[in-house]
Design a protein around this motif. Structure first.
Motif, short mmCIF file in Angstrom:
data_model
loop_
_atom_site.label_atom_id
_atom_site.label_comp_id
_atom_site.label_asym_id
_atom_site.label_seq_id
_atom_site.Cartn_x
_atom_site.Cartn_y
_atom_site.Cartn_z
N UNK A 118 0.89 -1.05 -0.01
CA UNK A 118 -0.01 -0.14 0.10
C UNK A 118 0.87 1.19 0.04
N UNK A 119 1.92 1.11 -0.52
CA UNK A 119 2.58 2.44 -0.95
C UNK A 119 1.90 3.63 -1.76
N UNK A 120 1.73 4.56 -1.28
CA UNK A 120 1.01 5.67 -1.79
C UNK A 120 1.87 6.70 -2.84
N UNK A 121 2.88 6.82 -2.74
CA UNK A 121 4.02 7.63 -3.65
C UNK A 121 5.24 7.37 -3.37
N UNK A 122 6.07 7.51 -4.39
CA UNK A 122 7.62 7.69 -4.39
C UNK A 122 8.13 8.62 -5.53
N UNK A 163 1.64 6.42 -7.84
CA UNK A 163 2.73 7.51 -8.62
C UNK A 163 4.11 7.33 -8.26
N UNK A 164 4.89 7.46 -9.54
CA UNK A 164 6.35 7.53 -9.26
C UNK A 164 6.30 9.03 -9.64
N UNK A 165 7.23 10.16 -8.96
CA UNK A 165 7.19 11.40 -9.12
C UNK A 165 8.45 11.65 -9.84
N UNK A 166 8.61 12.70 -10.66
CA UNK A 166 10.14 13.10 -11.41
C UNK A 166 9.99 14.52 -11.74
N UNK A 167 9.58 15.49 -10.69
CA UNK A 167 9.54 16.79 -10.81
C UNK A 167 10.84 17.41 -11.73
N UNK A 168 11.83 16.86 -11.26
CA UNK A 168 13.20 17.49 -12.04
C UNK A 168 13.82 16.92 -12.93
N UNK A 169 13.07 15.63 -13.71
CA UNK A 169 13.57 15.10 -14.80
C UNK A 169 12.80 15.40 -16.06
N UNK A 170 13.03 16.10 -17.12
CA UNK A 170 12.33 16.64 -18.20
C UNK A 170 13.13 16.16 -19.36
N UNK A 175 10.89 19.69 -22.55
CA UNK A 175 11.17 20.39 -21.43
C UNK A 175 10.03 19.94 -20.32
N UNK A 176 9.20 18.92 -20.67
CA UNK A 176 8.21 18.81 -19.75
C UNK A 176 8.79 17.50 -18.87
N UNK A 177 8.25 17.53 -17.61
CA UNK A 177 8.49 16.36 -16.66
C UNK A 177 8.16 14.94 -17.39
N UNK A 178 8.96 13.76 -17.36
CA UNK A 178 8.60 12.64 -18.13
C UNK A 178 7.47 11.99 -17.17
N UNK A 179 7.06 12.10 -15.92
CA UNK A 179 6.34 11.74 -15.19
C UNK A 179 5.88 12.93 -14.31
N UNK A 180 4.59 12.49 -13.46
CA UNK A 180 4.17 13.51 -12.55
C UNK A 180 5.08 14.15 -11.70
N UNK A 191 -5.33 17.41 3.51
CA UNK A 191 -4.77 17.32 1.88
C UNK A 191 -3.15 17.64 2.27
N UNK A 192 -2.42 16.46 1.87
CA UNK A 192 -0.86 16.53 1.90
C UNK A 192 -0.34 16.58 0.36
N UNK A 193 0.46 17.61 0.01
CA UNK A 193 0.96 17.52 -1.53
C UNK A 193 2.35 16.88 -1.31
N UNK A 194 2.84 15.90 -2.30
CA UNK A 194 4.03 15.26 -2.22
C UNK A 194 4.71 15.83 -3.64
N UNK A 195 6.16 16.40 -3.53
CA UNK A 195 7.04 16.61 -4.69
C UNK A 195 7.91 15.38 -4.81
N UNK A 196 8.17 15.15 -5.80
CA UNK A 196 9.28 14.00 -5.96
C UNK A 196 10.41 14.29 -6.78
#
Length: 583
Positions: A118-122, A163-170, A175-180, A191-196
């Motif tokens: 039950x991993x929610x995000x990484x 969701x796999x998060x990749x904010x700094x990978x474009x 020029x857009x992130x390859x994942x969320x 509500x809790x936001x997660x930036x990866x």
């Protein structure tokens, strides 16, 4: 973002009046469970990789056996009990550099296990790029492997439920992130936001093919950018998942990381990141360095903020309490202490999770014909990842195996072999958990040590270039945290740690078979394709000429074990005395 702490409200809003308006449950505790750097270790890790250091009440330390998905699942499920608000997050390297049971199947078993956890995000880590962008996309979205197909009849890999998060990978072109870049966890109005993000230096620690067509951006700038975006969307409670880490002053997971004051018990890249990430971010979950810490580091406003890491391989998990204010929709952080966070051991005294036992058994059944084959024998533990010295016994074995495989004419004519320490992922344990018999090394165990199956390269380097490469171990990007190459038999030198930078390598002591390295002479040097591409900051290797591509590092190791050991004459642990260390 920093919210007013309960009891620290302005005069215009007396605490009593505010409590009457909002009732006794104005704040709720959100449990954040986190871990990092699992690397597909579903079964208990071998040797020292399967223990954590624990400080005892009398001040002594002991090694505690830890890890294994069956126990991690039970630990997380037990930890969640009684918590109305609980979210589970990770800080990258869930997959990649994995033991054979997962690596053989391109880490589909690990993703299945994480779904059951039950991993929610990484966030992504550098190892999520080991097989390139297309494979990472498949890991997220599902589908059978493009070359190998589906591994079980009637089963199609469904991908990650989280969701796999990749904010700094474009993407280099768009020029857009390859994942969320981020996601928002919601539960009963909270509500809790997660930036990866992963480390900006990912291209330095992954093969060029793995990061082809991608750009990796500054961690702080990226997090701050998306924190603003989340705030504009009304999400004020924010956690950053950062695949970059630090080095705690103590190796024990339960020592006080804040001993001496906030931020005093930790060093390394994460300190600078934590000091510059916007106060809008309420907690940092980190990884990459495989260390255990639960610290506070002041944010740019001077307020303490939790920074945590749960070692690696599923041996620990972190339990952080985030106090959420329903009125401000933000996390309460006082100027005295941030949210409470502590690491907990995934010990093996607890019951195994039956669903994980079933999953591991299913994949092991598929892997056993390959994994259980004996490839060699050892007379005792040959430590690699678990070695406490710069030169490891297993590093000597690996480089000797590479030299032997690539020395013959027609195979490369190698005179020297060099190995990056980070590529040695485990130990060769005498007593293995697989039950195949003491001293037996199976293909699965060898694979766990060398899981990348990097192709070996042999190149021409001048003596001057070779010495420059040795100096790059302790200078430039490697000065603060040296990356000491493992060296094959015949190559010796002295490393003086009382000096600084490249001067730590005493050039006059660099010898091959007793003869000083001639700066003008050309030498044939074997290394894996990662090093040959300049990985880990060794740019000197990129200047190598006359490249010959040989067998994989794993093939070299298994061939060496087969040739140099038997049940009656097992391989002894080497002395690891090729590099003389002056302290």
């Amino acid at each position: 973002m920093l919210a007013a702490a309960a009891g620290v409200l302005s005069a215009a809003n007396p605490a009593g009046a505010d409590a009457q308006r909002h009732g006794p449950d104005r704040t709720v505790d959100v449990q954040l469970l986190s871990f990092n750097d699992l690397h597909g270790n579903l079964e208990p890790p071998q040797g020292s990789s399967g223990t954590v250091t624990e400080t005892q009440p009398d001040g002594t330390t002991k090694a505690v056996p830890a890890g294994g998905a069956e126990y991690l699942a039970t630990a997380l499920r037990q930890a969640r009990k009684g918590h109305a608000y609980s979210v589970t997050a990770a800080a990258g390297d869930m997959i990649g550099a994995s033991p054979l049971m997962s690596g053989l199947f391109h880490d589909e078993p690990t993703i299945e296990a994480l779904n059951k956890l039950d991993l929610d995000v990484t966030s992504v880590g550098n190892h999520e790029f080991d097989e390139g962008r297309a494979e990472l996309t498949r890991v997220q979205n599902g589908g059978c492997h493009p070359k190998e197909g589906c591994y079980e009849k009637g089963r199609t890999f469904r991908g990650a439920d989280f969701p796999y998060l990749a904010a700094n990978v474009t993407d280099e072109k768009t020029g857009k992130p390859i994942l969320q870049p981020y996601t928002v966890w919601r539960h009963k109005g909270v509500k809790v936001g997660f930036i990866g993000v992963t480390l900006e230096g990912t291209p330095d620690v992954v093969t060029a093919e793995g990061v082809k067509g991608l750009k990796f951006h500054d961690e702080v700038e990226t997090i701050n950018k998306y924190a603003k975006e989340l705030q504009r969307k009304g999400v004020k409670s924010i956690v950053a998942l950062i695949h970059e880490g630090g080095l705690p002053a103590s190796a024990a997971y339960n020592d006080d990381c804040d001993n001496g004051g906030a931020g005093k018990g930790i060093s390394g890249p994460i300190v600078d990141i934590a000091e510059h990430v916007t106060p809008k971010v309420d907690a940092l979950v980190t990884g990459h360095t495989h260390q255990a810490y639960a610290c506070t580091i002041p944010d740019p406003s001077g307020t303490p903020r939790t920074v945590t890491s749960a070692a690696s391989f599923g041996r620990l998990y972190t339990d952080t309490t985030l106090t959420y204010d329903r009125r401000t929709n933000d996390i309460v952080r006082t100027t005295v202490k941030g949210a409470h966070a502590a690491n907990h051991v995934v010990d093996r005294d607890r019951p195994k999770a039956a669903d994980m036992t079933s999953l591991i058994g299913r994949w092991n059944k598929l892997a056993t014909p390959v994994a259980s084959k004996p490839v060699g024998y050892v007379s005792g533990d040959i430590n690699g990842r678990g070695a406490s010295t710069y030169e490891s016994p297993l590093g000597d074995v690996i480089t000797d195996s590479q030299l032997e495989a690539l020395a013959p004419d027609g195979k490369g004519g190698a005179q020297i072999a060099l190995m990056n320490p980070g590529g040695i992922r485990s130990d060769l344990a005498y007593k293995a958990s697989g039950g195949e018999g003491d001293g037996v090394v199976t293909y699965g165990e060898a694979f766990t040590v060398q899981p990348f199956t990097n192709m070996m390269n042999v190149v021409d380097l001048t003596g001057a270039q070779l010495i420059t490469a040795l100096q790059q171990q302790v200078s430039g990007s490697n000065e603060a945290s040296p990356r000491i190459l493992q060296v094959s038999r015949g190559l010796t030198y002295t490393l003086d740690l009382t000096k600084s930078g490249k001067d730590r390598v005493i050039t006059g002591t660099v010898k091959l078979n007793g003869e000083p390295i001639d700066p003008a002479k050309t030498y044939r040097v074997a290394m894996n394709e990662f090093l040959a591409g300049g990985g880990d900051g060794f740019s000197a290797f990129k200047d190598g000429k006359n490249k010959l591509v040989g067998a994989s590092d794993l093939e070299a190791l298994t061939a060496y074990l087969g040739a140099h050991s038997s049940a009656s004459a097992p391989l002894d642990p080497p002395k690891a005395d090729r590099i003389t260390i002056v302290k």
